[in-house]
Design a protein around this motif. Structure first.
Motif: not given
Length: 688
Positions: A679-681, A638-642, A683-688, A116-119
């Motif tokens: 990030w979430r496919t 909220e919207s990405r992890v680097l 969009g949306g919040r990480i881990g929510i 459910g996440y993209e990079q």
């Protein structure tokens, strides 16, 4: 420069999995040499005196310098800001932000992320930062090109919003070290070419690059912006603080002892409320040759305490530049090992090295602002049996913008008191080296901060250590800490303050010498003999004061093993974590941990840990990095992890003609250190 919000979202080793090549070039084989700290130290049971806990000063540093009131997290604005509910506490219940499918341990040559996440790669080694820089060509590298391209082995990262430009940021990254055999075909480690030496110098330091985001995506694209900058091993720096101009910092090229060329071995760092970046000069000892030729007894003891190498260095910079030869310029090495400060908003500014914060192998430099406006800077000295430090400013932080405010805040780390930590355990008699928790509350204790150096607003220092001058304490800080009986720790790395609670967290990576014959024994904060997996320390600190309480959040390793502890949480429900290194906080107050040297036979990764409530200690793996790589510089919004993926494919048997990894470009491409966004496919919040 206008004041910027505090970007709180910026956010070897025992029997680790690091290759010998990594150990050689990253830390000059520090873990395979005699431990530099041979001082008697202070055992928990020998420390006397009342260490009654004082009240915790809560609250994070305030955004836009509205000092000490509410958390900075609600003031940064935009969908990339850590979330909050306007009360200085995280939005949602404890554990919010960790709702993702844990990534299983693996050995893939890929950045493995949850379903459910993209990079996407943000920027990689060699990518141009300026319009006149050439595209990267592995087989046609030049020093002139590298000085205009993204550097090697990215470690710390910060993501700073650009005021007035939605979804636009400055990405600031440091470049820790280079590995010649991985960078060049046919590399001769004993005799690299002059051009290769200059390329590696240009690949060190820091980089600033503007990046542009997209709606409903965490993808970031570099642009040739006005803030773009490269700082290398030959960029001019100014030395400030009590050691500036001292006899220990004067060289043939700089008889004033106030100007130095370059920064290198930059590891983790921090972001200041006034918009600058801090970076720690860590394994600088590996850049200076012929330590054995310094024979005057006092100077030789200082050289030994910092672990300088005998004979030639791995990089061989001393062959073309005598300042890297201790036999020719013994004071040049004293000009490295500081916290450096860079203003990313002014590409023409001269970066600073702060001697008031002491000279050690700084892993990080993390800022906390008290409710009274004092600036506190925490830092760890990354070596087996070395120490944890903090600096408390004498000046109060100044808000309001304008030139006067900027000038004052840019000197705030030049006046104050430097301390080193001493810890005692509540259950010292129960600690036997097995890491068995001594009570239902786990490992707990008290501590105090011992003052070492006081620097006035006039820049003059006062030593608080008997028998040492202020200049000596600033330049030979390890020896000062030895004298006052600081507590020897298991490789203190990144130290971060929780922006919601004010609690301080320190990653202690590992120490396979703990409890070995002739070495320091176990204590409650370092409770495991031959510690190969490390632990995470939690401090409840009176930030501007001298007392704290502490506990161990994690004793890392295989959850099925008896010598691990996950804050009392059910160990059958956690992801195994080993060798904690860099730390960051997400918008909900969870701690995120990146690892370096995973001793559990899996690739390194990034983990989220719940800190409060019934799930305290719940640990989940968010991603793993490719083969041979280290996970660095996490930034969690909220919207990405680097993450900064450092040294992918670095292995003793790997060469450019026979690479271990092809990440990030795949196919037959050479491995390249890079920054990646997840990030979430949709969009949306990480881990929510």
């Amino acid at each position: 420069m206008s004041l910027k919000p505090l970007a709180l979202f910026v956010a070897h080793d025992g029997q680790s999995s690091r290759s010998a090549m990594t150990c050689t070039y990253k830390c000059a084989n520090a873990c395979f040499h005699e431990v530099p700290n041979t001082s008697a130290g202070a055992y928990f049971g020998d420390i006397v005196g009342s260490l009654n806990r004082r009240g915790l000063i809560t609250g994070g540093a305030a955004a836009v310098l509205a000092v000490g009131a509410a958390s900075a997290l609600t003031a940064c604005g935009g969908d990339d800001t850590p979330g909050g509910n306007g009360t200085g506490t995280p939005a949602g219940t404890p554990g919010t932000g960790t709702d993702f499918a844990s990534v299983a341990p693996n050995k893939e040559d890929a950045l493995v992320i949850p379903d459910g996440y993209e990079q996407a790669v943000v920027i990689r080694w060699g990518d141009p930062l300026f319009p006149d820089a050439p595209a990267f060509d592995f087989d046609k590298q030049t020093a002139a090109a590298q000085a205009r391209q993204f550097g090697y082995n990215n470690d710390f990262a910060a993501l700073l919003p650009i005021e007035g430009q939605p979804n636009a940021f400055l990405l600031v990254v440091n470049h820790e070290y280079t590995t010649g055999p991985q960078m060049f075909r046919g590399y001769n480690e004993d005799a690299p070419t002059d051009e290769q030496i200059e390329i590696t110098k240009a690949a060190h330091g820091l980089g600033v690059v503007e990046v542009k985001g997209e709606q409903n995506s965490g993808k970031l694209t570099p642009v040739f912006g006005k803030y773009n900058r490269r700082i290398t091993a030959t960029t001019g720096f100014t030395l400030t603080g009590p050691a500036a101009g001292s006899e220990f910092l004067r060289t043939t090229a700089d008889p004033t002892g106030t100007k130095v060329l370059g920064t290198f071995a930059n590891c983790s760092g921090g972001v200041t409320p006034w918009g600058t970046i801090l970076s720690g000069e860590e394994n600088f000892h590996g850049y200076f040759a012929n330590g054995e030729k310094v024979t005057e007894p006092t100077a030789a003891a200082r050289i030994k305490r910092y672990g300088f190498v005998a004979g030639p260095t791995a990089n061989r910079w001393e062959r073309t530049d005598p300042r890297f030869d201790l036999a020719k310029e013994p004071n040049e090495a004293n000009r490295f090992g500081y916290v450096v400060e860079v203003d990313p908003w002014n590409p023409d500014s001269t970066p600073i090295k702060h001697t008031a914060l002491g000279r050690v192998k700084h892993e990080a430099a993390t800022i906390h602002v008290t409710d009274k406006g004092e600036v506190v800077c925490y830092t760890g000295d990354d070596e087996k049996f070395d120490y944890i430090y903090k600096f408390v400013s004498a000046r109060k932080i100044r808000s309001g913008g304008g030139a006067a405010s900027t000038r004052e805040n840019l000197t705030i780390l030049d006046a104050g008191t430097l301390y080193v930590a001493q810890l005692t355990g509540d259950h010292a008699e129960q600690i036997d080296g097995s890491a068995k928790p001594p009570s239902d509350q786990g490992f707990t204790g008290k501590g105090r901060w011992i003052p070492l150096l006081e620097t006035g607003t006039d820049g003059k220092g006062k030593s608080l250590v008997e028998g040492m001058s202020a200049e000596e304490v600033a330049v030979f800080t390890r020896l000062a800490a030895d004298k006052v009986g600081a507590t020897k720790m298991d490789r203190p790395e990144d130290i971060e303050t929780n922006p919601y609670t004010g609690k301080v967290y320190a990653a202690l990576t590992n120490n396979d010498n703990r409890g070995a014959e002739g070495k320091q024994g176990v204590d409650e904060a370092n409770p495991r003999k031959l510690n190969k997996n490390g632990q995470v320390l939690e401090l409840d600190d009176d930030h501007a004061g001298t007392e704290f309480t502490w506990s161990l959040l994690l004793v890392c390793g295989d959850p099925a093993a008896a010598d691990t502890y996950y804050a009392g949480f059910d160990k059958t429900k956690v992801s195994p974590i080993s060798c904690p290194d860099n730390l960051a906080f997400d918008p909900y107050g969870n701690l995120w941990i990146s690892t370096d040297g995973n001793a559990l036979k899996s690739n390194d990764g990034l983990f989220a840990v719940v800190l409060d409530g019934p799930n305290r200690g719940a640990t989940k793996q968010f991603l793993t990095v490719p083969r041979g790589a280290e996970t660095c510089g996490p930034v969690v919004t909220e919207s990405r992890v680097l993450v900064c993926v450092q040294h992918p494919g670095e292995d003793d048997d790997a060469t450019p003609d026979n690479p271990l990894s092809h990440w990030p470009d795949g196919g037959n491409a050479q491995p390249r250190p890079a920054v990646t966004s997840v990030w979430r496919t949709g969009g949306g919040r990480i881990g929510i």
